[in-house]
Scaffold this active site. Structure first.
Site: not given
Ligand SMILES: [Fe+2]
Length: 387
Positions: A265, A302, A308, A338
């Protein structure tokens, strides 16, 4: 902008006599950034660019952060929203903001603007989610279409004419600092390097000049200090017979962004498309997935400790998210981890490619949902990872 461009007629030497057919002088205007230290262009007007006839009362054109909203993973659902206002500026709804940038939507009912706009507060980046049209500015005529990022440097005087057919949906970002190509992809003289995901051939400056020489009354709405200042000039502001320089609006299609892929990834910086003060813009485009035999194509959890992250979902299936529609925004706030929704990681294994298209904005300072943005909040989203 990263390269020199010129259109129309200009004198061989700057700041010298350049005369009109009637013998009068063209009026030269230097448009420069960072004082005299940044990029600039020289424009040649038929009329005096200071020919103001009248100035109307300023009206507020700003948004407020909803500071009481709190720390929550956020989904703004804007998919079902039709037109967002009558005219171009009336339809602009900024949904997120901080001191560096604002981001929102714009779907005007009226396809042709009957005034000009000049944003003196910041550069604009407009992503054409749906629509096709022409940007008329002092720098000429720029044809734009679905998938284009349009970068409009501050103080560019412009108006849009969009085709009447089909939907019109724009993603609008206003930036306090200049919106630029990514520095690590430029060599010491500014040329985009071999490993840049796009190059100068993909950047479309205005292709031809559009000169309006007529006199009359022409309204330019100038945004400065969060207010709109109506200025009426005694001639069309598009009275340019030629210009040259590095400062001008341009388009870059998201479809011309070449994805960087790998065995495992790849991190979000490989998707970076633009940089600005306090934030970056990234493009997630159709691409092959990771090809290590044990690769997990879905992203890992993550925790971004100091930024943000906003994703605007433009097209395709988003394998790591459930309940996300075309036109959704997700805001994953620094301070909370998240990651993929339950079940989506296993489901991603073995997938070979994605057709997704998304625009990401990552800010380095906290981003707030605006009071306008509260109208679009999906209240179920913060708990949508519950197993
Ligand atoms: Fe992220």
């Amino acid at each position: 902008m990263a390269y020199y461009h010129r259109l129309g007629n200009i004198p061989p030497k700057r700041h010298t006599q350049f005369r009109q057919p009637d013998g009068s002088l063209y009026k030269e205007e230097l448009v420069s950034s960072k004082g005299f230290s940044g990029i600039y262009s020289n424009l040649y007007h038929i009329h005096n660019p200071n020919n103001v006839v009248s100035i109307g009362d300023p009206t507020p054109f700003s948004w407020e952060p909803a500071k009481e909203y709190g720390l929550k993973q956020t989904h703004l659902k804007t998919a079902g929203v039709g037109t967002t206002g009558k005219d171009y500026l009336g339809a602009r709804k900024m949904l997120m903001m901080n001191n560096d940038c604002m981001m929102g939507i714009c779907s005007p009912e009226e396809r042709k603007m009957d005034y000009f706009f000049k944003n003196a507060d910041g550069d604009e980046l407009i992503y054409v989610h749906d629509g096709e049209g022409v940007l008329y500015s002092q720098f000429g005529k720029l044809e734009v279409r679905q998938g284009d990022y349009i970068v409009i440097p501050r103080t560019t005087i412009y108006r849009f004419e969009w085709k009447e057919e089909g939907p019109l949906r724009l993603l609008v970002i206003e930036s306090h600092g200049p919106i630029e190509t990514v520095k690590r992809y430029r060599n010491e003289v500014g040329q985009l390097l071999e490993h840049s995901p796009y190059c100068e051939r993909d950047i479309r400056p205005p292709a031809e000049l559009h000169t309006e020489s007529e006199k009359g009354e022409f309204l330019v709405k100038i945004k400065k200090g969060g207010m709109l200042h109506p200025y009426t000039y005694g001639h069309s502001p598009l009275d340019i017979v030629g210009w040259d320089g590095y400062l001008y609006p341009y388009a870059l299609s998201i479809h011309d962004f070449e994805p960087i892929t790998g065995r495992i990834h790849q991190p979000p910086p490989v998707h970076q498309t633009f940089q600005a003060w306090g934030f970056v813009i990234c493009s997630f485009v159709p691409r092959l997935f990771d090809y290590h035999p044990l690769a997990i194509p879905a992203p890992y959890n993550h925790s971004n400790i100091d930024s943000d992250e906003v994703l605007y979902y433009a097209e395709g299936e988003f394998m790591s998210r459930k309940g996300i529609d075309r036109g959704s925004f997700t805001i994953h706030m620094g301070g909370l981890p998240h990651g993929p929704h339950p079940g989506t990681v296993e489901k991603s294994i073995g997938a070979k490619e994605t057709e997704e298209l998304a625009v990401m904005l990552d800010t380095f300072r906290p981003l707030f949902v605006t009071t306008e943005g509260l109208n679009f909040v999906d209240p179920a989203y913060p708990m949508s990872w519950k197993e």
